[in-house]
Design a protein around this motif. Structure first.
Motif, PDB file in Angstrom:
ATOM      1  N   LEU A 138     -18.477-103.363  67.452  1.00 16.34           N
ATOM      2  CA  LEU A 138     -20.078-103.539  68.170  1.00 16.34           C
ATOM      3  C   LEU A 138     -19.773-104.659  69.086  1.00 16.34           C
ATOM      4  O   LEU A 138     -19.956-104.398  70.132  1.00 16.34           O
ATOM      5  CB  LEU A 138     -20.726-104.073  67.209  1.00 16.34           C
ATOM      6  N   VAL A 139     -19.028-105.709  68.799  1.00 12.57           N
ATOM      7  CA  VAL A 139     -18.707-106.618  69.863  1.00 12.57           C
ATOM      8  C   VAL A 139     -17.034-107.008  69.643  1.00 12.57           C
ATOM      9  O   VAL A 139     -16.664-106.785  68.423  1.00 12.57           O
ATOM     10  CB  VAL A 139     -19.587-108.144  69.563  1.00 12.57           C
ATOM     11  N   PRO A 140     -16.390-107.335  70.683  1.00 17.59           N
ATOM     12  CA  PRO A 140     -15.170-107.585  70.409  1.00 17.59           C
ATOM     13  C   PRO A 140     -14.661-108.764  69.290  1.00 17.59           C
ATOM     14  O   PRO A 140     -15.379-109.619  69.216  1.00 17.59           O
ATOM     15  CB  PRO A 140     -14.675-108.328  71.932  1.00 17.59           C
ATOM     16  N   SER A 141     -14.188-108.378  68.599  1.00 13.91           N
ATOM     17  CA  SER A 141     -13.427-109.561  67.360  1.00 13.91           C
ATOM     18  C   SER A 141     -11.904-109.234  67.028  1.00 13.91           C
ATOM     19  O   SER A 141     -11.434-108.063  67.239  1.00 13.91           O
ATOM     20  CB  SER A 141     -14.438-109.002  66.170  1.00 13.91           C
ATOM     21  N   GLY A 142     -11.402-110.176  66.556  1.00  6.76           N
ATOM     22  CA  GLY A 142     -10.095-110.362  66.128  1.00  6.76           C
ATOM     23  C   GLY A 142      -9.675-110.379  64.825  1.00  6.76           C
ATOM     24  O   GLY A 142     -10.655-110.588  64.048  1.00  6.76           O
ATOM     25  N   SER A 143      -8.270-110.167  64.507  1.00  9.28           N
ATOM     26  CA  SER A 143      -7.857-110.149  63.222  1.00  9.28           C
ATOM     27  C   SER A 143      -7.856-111.739  62.314  1.00  9.28           C
ATOM     28  O   SER A 143      -8.204-111.988  61.411  1.00  9.28           O
ATOM     29  CB  SER A 143      -6.675-109.716  62.901  1.00  9.28           C
ATOM     30  N   ALA A 144      -7.622-112.923  63.675  1.00  9.52           N
ATOM     31  CA  ALA A 144      -7.798-113.896  62.974  1.00  9.52           C
ATOM     32  C   ALA A 144      -9.068-114.663  63.069  1.00  9.52           C
ATOM     33  O   ALA A 144      -9.781-113.976  63.552  1.00  9.52           O
ATOM     34  CB  ALA A 144      -6.743-114.915  64.079  1.00  9.52           C
ATOM     35  N   PRO A 145      -9.158-115.883  62.198  1.00 16.42           N
ATOM     36  CA  PRO A 145     -10.411-116.410  62.374  1.00 16.42           C
ATOM     37  C   PRO A 145     -10.985-116.616  63.875  1.00 16.42           C
ATOM     38  O   PRO A 145     -10.305-116.713  64.979  1.00 16.42           O
ATOM     39  CB  PRO A 145     -10.221-117.936  61.916  1.00 16.42           C
ATOM     40  N   ASN A 146     -12.307-116.246  64.031  1.00 16.95           N
ATOM     41  CA  ASN A 146     -12.785-116.494  65.458  1.00 16.95           C
ATOM     42  C   ASN A 146     -12.453-117.486  66.340  1.00 16.95           C
ATOM     43  O   ASN A 146     -12.277-117.469  67.509  1.00 16.95           O
ATOM     44  CB  ASN A 146     -14.381-116.169  65.489  1.00 16.95           C
ATOM     45  N   ARG A 147     -12.526-118.700  65.724  1.00 15.11           N
ATOM     46  CA  ARG A 147     -12.074-120.104  66.547  1.00 15.11           C
ATOM     47  C   ARG A 147     -10.866-120.088  66.874  1.00 15.11           C
ATOM     48  O   ARG A 147     -10.539-120.402  68.061  1.00 15.11           O
ATOM     49  CB  ARG A 147     -12.677-121.253  65.635  1.00 15.11           C
ATOM     50  N   LEU A 148     -10.074-119.442  66.085  1.00 16.99           N
ATOM     51  CA  LEU A 148      -8.590-119.500  66.624  1.00 16.99           C
ATOM     52  C   LEU A 148      -8.334-118.511  67.606  1.00 16.99           C
ATOM     53  O   LEU A 148      -7.508-118.636  68.663  1.00 16.99           O
ATOM     54  CB  LEU A 148      -7.530-119.500  65.474  1.00 16.99           C
ATOM     55  N   THR A 149      -9.191-117.317  67.674  1.00 17.60           N
ATOM     56  CA  THR A 149      -8.986-115.978  68.554  1.00 17.60           C
ATOM     57  C   THR A 149      -9.352-116.917  69.926  1.00 17.60           C
ATOM     58  O   THR A 149      -8.755-116.357  70.848  1.00 17.60           O
ATOM     59  CB  THR A 149      -9.840-115.066  68.096  1.00 17.60           C
ATOM     60  N   LEU A 150     -10.440-117.499  69.949  1.00 17.14           N
ATOM     61  CA  LEU A 150     -10.969-118.047  71.305  1.00 17.14           C
ATOM     62  C   LEU A 150     -10.262-119.256  71.639  1.00 17.14           C
ATOM     63  O   LEU A 150     -10.486-119.397  73.038  1.00 17.14           O
ATOM     64  CB  LEU A 150     -12.446-118.655  71.016  1.00 17.14           C
ATOM     65  N   LEU A 151      -9.215-119.739  71.347  1.00 15.63           N
ATOM     66  CA  LEU A 151      -8.286-120.754  72.041  1.00 15.63           C
ATOM     67  C   LEU A 151      -7.428-119.761  72.856  1.00 15.63           C
ATOM     68  O   LEU A 151      -6.855-120.527  73.910  1.00 15.63           O
ATOM     69  CB  LEU A 151      -7.418-121.236  70.777  1.00 15.63           C
ATOM     70  N   SER A 152      -7.247-118.514  72.696  1.00 18.61           N
ATOM     71  CA  SER A 152      -6.459-117.746  73.701  1.00 18.61           C
ATOM     72  C   SER A 152      -7.577-117.426  74.790  1.00 18.61           C
ATOM     73  O   SER A 152      -8.789-116.827  74.469  1.00 18.61           O
ATOM     74  CB  SER A 152      -5.891-116.470  73.397  1.00 18.61           C
ATOM     75  N   PRO A 153      -7.228-117.715  76.064  1.00 19.35           N
ATOM     76  CA  PRO A 153      -8.690-117.359  77.204  1.00 19.35           C
ATOM     77  C   PRO A 153      -8.544-115.665  77.493  1.00 19.35           C
ATOM     78  O   PRO A 153      -9.279-115.306  78.332  1.00 19.35           O
ATOM     79  CB  PRO A 153      -7.960-118.250  78.556  1.00 19.35           C
ATOM     80  N   VAL A 154      -7.546-114.949  76.857  1.00 14.48           N
ATOM     81  CA  VAL A 154      -7.439-113.593  77.104  1.00 14.48           C
ATOM     82  C   VAL A 154      -8.638-112.752  76.567  1.00 14.48           C
ATOM     83  O   VAL A 154      -9.008-113.122  75.313  1.00 14.48           O
ATOM     84  CB  VAL A 154      -6.172-112.892  76.519  1.00 14.48           C
ATOM     85  N   VAL A 155      -9.351-112.092  77.324  1.00 18.71           N
ATOM     86  CA  VAL A 155     -10.498-111.136  76.786  1.00 18.71           C
ATOM     87  C   VAL A 155     -10.089-109.750  76.624  1.00 18.71           C
ATOM     88  O   VAL A 155      -9.361-109.280  77.346  1.00 18.71           O
ATOM     89  CB  VAL A 155     -11.600-111.391  77.461  1.00 18.71           C
ATOM     90  N   PRO A 156     -10.603-108.819  75.721  1.00 14.52           N
ATOM     91  CA  PRO A 156     -10.451-107.307  75.778  1.00 14.52           C
ATOM     92  C   PRO A 156     -10.957-106.982  77.052  1.00 14.52           C
ATOM     93  O   PRO A 156     -11.770-107.405  77.772  1.00 14.52           O
ATOM     94  CB  PRO A 156     -10.871-106.949  74.704  1.00 14.52           C
ATOM     95  N   ASP A 157     -10.425-105.745  77.333  1.00  9.98           N
ATOM     96  CA  ASP A 157     -10.963-104.871  78.496  1.00  9.98           C
ATOM     97  C   ASP A 157     -12.403-104.535  78.316  1.00  9.98           C
ATOM     98  O   ASP A 157     -12.766-104.048  77.127  1.00  9.98           O
ATOM     99  CB  ASP A 157     -10.112-103.585  78.805  1.00  9.98           C
ATOM    100  N   PRO A 158     -13.454-104.912  78.867  1.00  6.79           N
ATOM    101  CA  PRO A 158     -14.586-104.583  78.901  1.00  6.79           C
ATOM    102  C   PRO A 158     -15.238-103.182  78.940  1.00  6.79           C
ATOM    103  O   PRO A 158     -14.882-102.535  79.784  1.00  6.79           O
ATOM    104  CB  PRO A 158     -15.323-105.386  80.314  1.00  6.79           C
ATOM    105  N   ARG A 159     -15.953-102.831  78.030  1.00  7.57           N
ATOM    106  CA  ARG A 159     -16.296-101.410  77.884  1.00  7.57           C
ATOM    107  C   ARG A 159     -18.068-101.467  77.909  1.00  7.57           C
ATOM    108  O   ARG A 159     -18.444-100.359  78.199  1.00  7.57           O
ATOM    109  CB  ARG A 159     -16.044-100.754  76.563  1.00  7.57           C
ATOM    110  N   GLU A 160     -18.688-102.529  77.964  1.00  7.79           N
ATOM    111  CA  GLU A 160     -19.910-102.669  77.757  1.00  7.79           C
ATOM    112  C   GLU A 160     -20.550-103.738  79.157  1.00  7.79           C
ATOM    113  O   GLU A 160     -20.112-104.902  79.053  1.00  7.79           O
ATOM    114  CB  GLU A 160     -20.665-103.106  76.660  1.00  7.79           C
ATOM    115  N   MET A 161     -20.987-103.260  80.024  1.00  8.25           N
ATOM    116  CA  MET A 161     -21.574-104.036  81.222  1.00  8.25           C
ATOM    117  C   MET A 161     -22.348-105.335  80.728  1.00  8.25           C
ATOM    118  O   MET A 161     -22.652-106.223  81.569  1.00  8.25           O
ATOM    119  CB  MET A 161     -22.083-103.201  82.259  1.00  8.25           C
ATOM    120  N   LEU A 162     -23.167-104.962  79.657  1.00 10.56           N
ATOM    121  CA  LEU A 162     -24.141-105.928  79.330  1.00 10.56           C
ATOM    122  C   LEU A 162     -23.494-107.082  78.618  1.00 10.56           C
ATOM    123  O   LEU A 162     -24.248-108.194  78.298  1.00 10.56           O
ATOM    124  CB  LEU A 162     -25.273-105.305  78.515  1.00 10.56           C
ATOM    125  N   LEU A 163     -22.188-107.033  78.039  1.00 12.81           N
ATOM    126  CA  LEU A 163     -21.819-108.209  77.059  1.00 12.81           C
ATOM    127  C   LEU A 163     -21.295-109.118  78.197  1.00 12.81           C
ATOM    128  O   LEU A 163     -20.303-109.032  79.058  1.00 12.81           O
ATOM    129  CB  LEU A 163     -20.626-107.694  76.294  1.00 12.81           C
TER     130      LEU A 163
END
Length: 465
Positions: A187-212
């Protein structure tokens, strides 16, 4: 440091290569490849936010290269065998490090800035008139990530002056960013690692929702972490003693310690809906999101016409409004339907390029036989739903023959489906008028129930399997 010295450094060293890599590589991807970033409402030049998100997405490729290129630049003193000579000069080490660091940072920022400028000009010249300020922090954090990565690579290479340092850094950053990159299927992008660790990377997934978009705590937390990484890179670049090199890790540790409590613990708090973009703007019974305000005039005219046709066919059971679908879905999820509303998704193949009569027909099809599953560039509901919708619209508009809503596919499955659709059309139109209405009513009820079965059998007067 004056401008002439800085200009000389940019011309006669590898300082400019990180910026050149980002600019040339990104433009080559975006402009020379007909990829998914050109399609749909989340295309890289469709909206300001998606433009910024697409440039952040490419960090998965360019950040490792920028770190590696910075490391190559950081080996300059060891390759020229001037380390001992420079250490004995009276100029402080931090001042000697400031010139290459500033040159690299300036070139990297210029390269990424020009990329954003190219995308921004195309968005500004496009049809959208929605310009949220929230896109700017997305791009600024990406710029900071590239600058910090380049300086960090220089510092590590200065500390570990070996020919294998640049490729090792590049491979390590590439592996780490891909490991932490969130998935787009949810529903919203999420990673396999804990979310706080995931966000240490500045990379985002390819956007598929213009509202996010990314939330404020994400911007703040990533900024703190990247500033710490930048400080560590510069400290390593300036260090001349073992103690100074050990203390150089303090800024990165402090940045991480400050960032982790700020970063959201849940993915739903990291990627949030832009409420201003999702707000509905209406003209009569037809509503679109604020982000797609430019489509309202055409949709209002055709939507009113489609509602009139549906009212003549269905009477009190006809839908009363046409509304753009602004809800979030995971890939493959069943769409929430209401028989009182004609839902419009501009990413659907029926609506992507539909104008005039084609748009009216697409709206009527959604009112008579909506598809429970999306049919777009990322999801394929199959040609069966389109064939059924084409029969329903052709019947509603009294067409002498079946008119497909979209071009027929050339594959064996598509040809077989349309052959079955032609058979269903012939049997439907051969039935008495009351029987035809009954079959269309059964088809509509079946469509809104999202129940399994073959709707073409209903149109033939048979029980659906």
């Amino acid at each position: 440091m004056n401008a002439r010295v800085l200009r000389t450094e940019l011309r006669r060293s590898a300082a400019a290569w990180p910026g050149i890599t980002v600019l040339a590589g990104s433009l080559a991807v975006f402009l020379l490849i007909d990829g998914i970033w050109w399609n749909g409402t989340a295309g890289w030049t469709a909206q300001w936010t998606t433009m910024a998100m697409w440039t952040r997405y490419l960090l998965a490729f360019w950040l490792p290269l920028v770190v590696g290129t910075g490391a190559v630049y950081g080996l300059r003193e060891s390759r020229s065998r001037m380390t001992e000579l420079l250490v004995t000069t009276p100029l402080p080490a931090w001042r000697r490090a400031a010139l290459p660091a500033a040159a690299t940072a300036l070139a990297t920022a210029a390269g990424f800035g020009l990329l954003v400028l190219v995308g921004g000009v195309q968005v500004a010249l496009g049809p959208t008139d929605y310009a949220p300020p929230g896109w700017l922090p997305i791009s600024l954090v990406a710029l900071l990530a590239l600058v910090a990565g380049a300086v960090f690579g220089m510092g590590v290479a200065r500390t570990l002056p070996h020919v294998l340092t640049p490729p090792a850094l590049m491979v390590g950053v590439l592996a780490l960013t891909n490991l932490l990159r969130p998935r787009t299927e949810d529903l919203v992008p999420s990673g396999s690692a804990p979310n706080r660790l995931t966000l240490l990377s500045p990379v985002v997934p390819d956007p598929r929702e213009m509202l996010l978009t990314l939330s404020g705590p994400v911007h703040l937390g990533q900024t703190l972490w990247l500033l710490g990484l930048l400080g560590t890179g510069f400290a390593l670049l300036s260090a001349t003693t073992r103690r100074a090199r050990l203390l150089a890790v303090v800024p990165a540790l402090a940045g991480a310690a400050l960032a982790l409590p700020v970063l959201p613990a849940e993915a739903r708090d990291s990627y949030v809906v832009d409420k201003a973009a999702a707000a509905l703007i209406c003209e009569g019974p037809v509503c679109v999101t604020r982000a797609n305000r430019d489509r309202l005039d055409e949709l209002a005219a055709r939507g009113t016409e489609a509602l009139s046709v549906l009212r003549g066919l269905l009477g009190d059971r006809a839908p009363h409004t046409v509304r753009e679908d602004n809800g979030l879905r995971a890939l493959g999820d069943v769409r929430e339907l209401s028989d009182d509303v004609v839902l419009v998704d501009f990413d659907e193949r029926l609506f992507t390029d539909a104008e005039g009569e084609a748009l009216t027909r697409a709206l009527i099809s959604q009112g008579l036989a909506p598809s429970c599953h999306a049919n777009n560039d990322r999801e394929g509901a199959g040609s069966s739903d389109v064939a059924v919708q084409s029969i329903a619209v052709s019947w509603a508009l009294h067409d002498p023959q079946l008119r497909p809503l979209v071009a027929k596919g050339t594959g064996a499955y598509e040809q077989r489906t349309w052959a079955d659709a032609d058979t269903a059309w012939q049997k439907l139109t051969a039935a008495p008028p009351d029987e035809q209405r009954s079959r269309i009513g059964e088809l509509r009820a079946h469509a809104f129930s999202c129940a399994p079965g073959d709707p073409l059998l209903l149109l033939q007067g048979k029980a659906s399997r």
